[in-house]
Scaffold this motif. Structure first.
Motif, mmCIF file in Angstrom:
data_model
loop_
_atom_site.group_PDB
_atom_site.id
_atom_site.type_symbol
_atom_site.label_atom_id
_atom_site.label_comp_id
_atom_site.label_asym_id
_atom_site.label_seq_id
_atom_site.Cartn_x
_atom_site.Cartn_y
_atom_site.Cartn_z
ATOM 1 N N ARG A 155 -0.386 6.943 -12.151
ATOM 2 C CA ARG A 155 -0.778 6.066 -11.054
ATOM 3 C C ARG A 155 0.366 5.991 -10.054
ATOM 4 O O ARG A 155 1.526 5.832 -10.446
ATOM 5 N N GLY B 57 1.864 4.446 -6.178
ATOM 6 C CA GLY B 57 1.728 3.325 -5.263
ATOM 7 C C GLY B 57 2.852 3.285 -4.254
ATOM 8 O O GLY B 57 3.823 4.057 -4.334
ATOM 9 N N HIS C 63 -2.024 12.453 -5.899
ATOM 10 C CA HIS C 63 -2.837 11.255 -5.680
ATOM 11 C C HIS C 63 -2.672 10.682 -4.280
ATOM 12 O O HIS C 63 -2.981 9.504 -4.057
ATOM 13 N N ARG D 186 -5.887 9.147 -2.637
ATOM 14 C CA ARG D 186 -6.384 8.040 -3.460
ATOM 15 C C ARG D 186 -5.467 6.817 -3.356
ATOM 16 O O ARG D 186 -5.934 5.685 -3.173
ATOM 17 N N ALA D 187 -4.170 7.037 -3.471
ATOM 18 C CA ALA D 187 -3.225 5.928 -3.410
ATOM 19 C C ALA D 187 -3.121 5.353 -1.999
ATOM 20 O O ALA D 187 -2.987 4.130 -1.826
ATOM 21 N N ALA E 154 -6.151 3.180 -1.394
ATOM 22 C CA ALA E 154 -6.004 1.948 -2.169
ATOM 23 C C ALA E 154 -5.021 1.001 -1.503
ATOM 24 O O ALA E 154 -5.210 -0.227 -1.523
ATOM 25 N N PRO F 235 -10.150 1.431 -1.789
ATOM 26 C CA PRO F 235 -10.067 2.583 -2.686
ATOM 27 C C PRO F 235 -11.356 3.409 -2.670
ATOM 28 O O PRO F 235 -12.413 2.926 -2.249
ATOM 29 N N TYR G 228 -7.832 3.870 -9.331
ATOM 30 C CA TYR G 228 -7.535 2.946 -8.238
ATOM 31 C C TYR G 228 -8.694 2.015 -7.897
ATOM 32 O O TYR G 228 -8.509 1.064 -7.135
#
Length: 210
Positions: free
Chosen positions: A117, A119, A153, A156-157, A160, A165, A172
């Motif tokens: 994951r 961020g 990612h 996607r990140a 989000a 998301p 996410y």
């Protein structure tokens, strides 16, 4: 290789292949016997010398480029490194995005390993994504995305981080329910580059499957 195992072919020539990767299939094998199946291992049963030039997440579908020779791999990788390969993605998001378009310039770092994951992190790697709403309706939830960098990612990140998301994203958007299709709504819909061996402009497209 059975015909049913092979992804749809979008382009082929003596130097490269472009295929339409299905959602749910790894681009390359993961760790452990349960993750051995992948797009590249399926294709290498028929053509052992094939190599991935870039990758798509397992849950992402769409246009994927492969090299057929070591020389092709070097040339195509150099185009990616020089950011001379243009990619376009389509996505459906869980909530209307803030505005009609813009550029997300948010550095990203890995926050956890299992599952991976990413961020926002001021000390993370620089990441930039252009986006625009599909159509003129501000309540629309379909957007187009152009990654200006190529981080894990990233799309996607970044989405989000905007509070919208991708629909069906198992990492996410896990707390926002599954999509009606049972898959993540992110698709690599187009790829274009100047062919390093013919000099012609190569454009490949794949229709949105959701």
């Amino acid at each position: 290789m059975r015909a049913s195992d092979a992804p749809p072919l979008l382009h082929q020539d003596p130097w490269l292949l472009v295929v339409d990767k299905p959602a749910g299939l790894l681009s390359q094998p993961g760790l452990g016997p349960e993750l051995r199946d992948s797009l590249i291992t399926r294709l290498q049963r028929q053509e052992p010398g094939l190599a991935l030039v870039h990758r798509l997440d397992r849950d992402t579908s769409g246009v994927l480029l492969l090299a057929r020779t070591p020389e092709s791999l070097r040339a195509l990788s150099a185009l990616f490194a020089a950011r001379r390969v243009h990619k376009l993605y389509g996505a459906d998001v869980c909530a209307p995005p803030p505005g009609l378009g813009g550029c997300i310039d948010v550095p990203l770092a890995r926050l956890q390993r299992h599952p991976p994951r990413y961020g926002a992190d001021p000390d993370g790697r620089a990441c930039r994504t252009r986006w625009r709403l599909s159509g003129r309706d501000a309540s629309s939830r379909r957007i187009w995305l152009q990654p200006l960098t190529g981080r894990s990612h990233q799309l996607r990140a970044h989405l989000a981080s905007l509070g919208c998301p991708i629909l069906g994203d198992p990492i996410y958007a896990a707390d926002q329910g599954r999509s009606a299709t049972g898959r993540m709504h992110l698709h690599a819909t187009a790829l274009s580059l100047r062919h390093p061996f013919t000099g012609e402009r190569l454009r490949c497209r794949s229709a949105m499957p959701f």
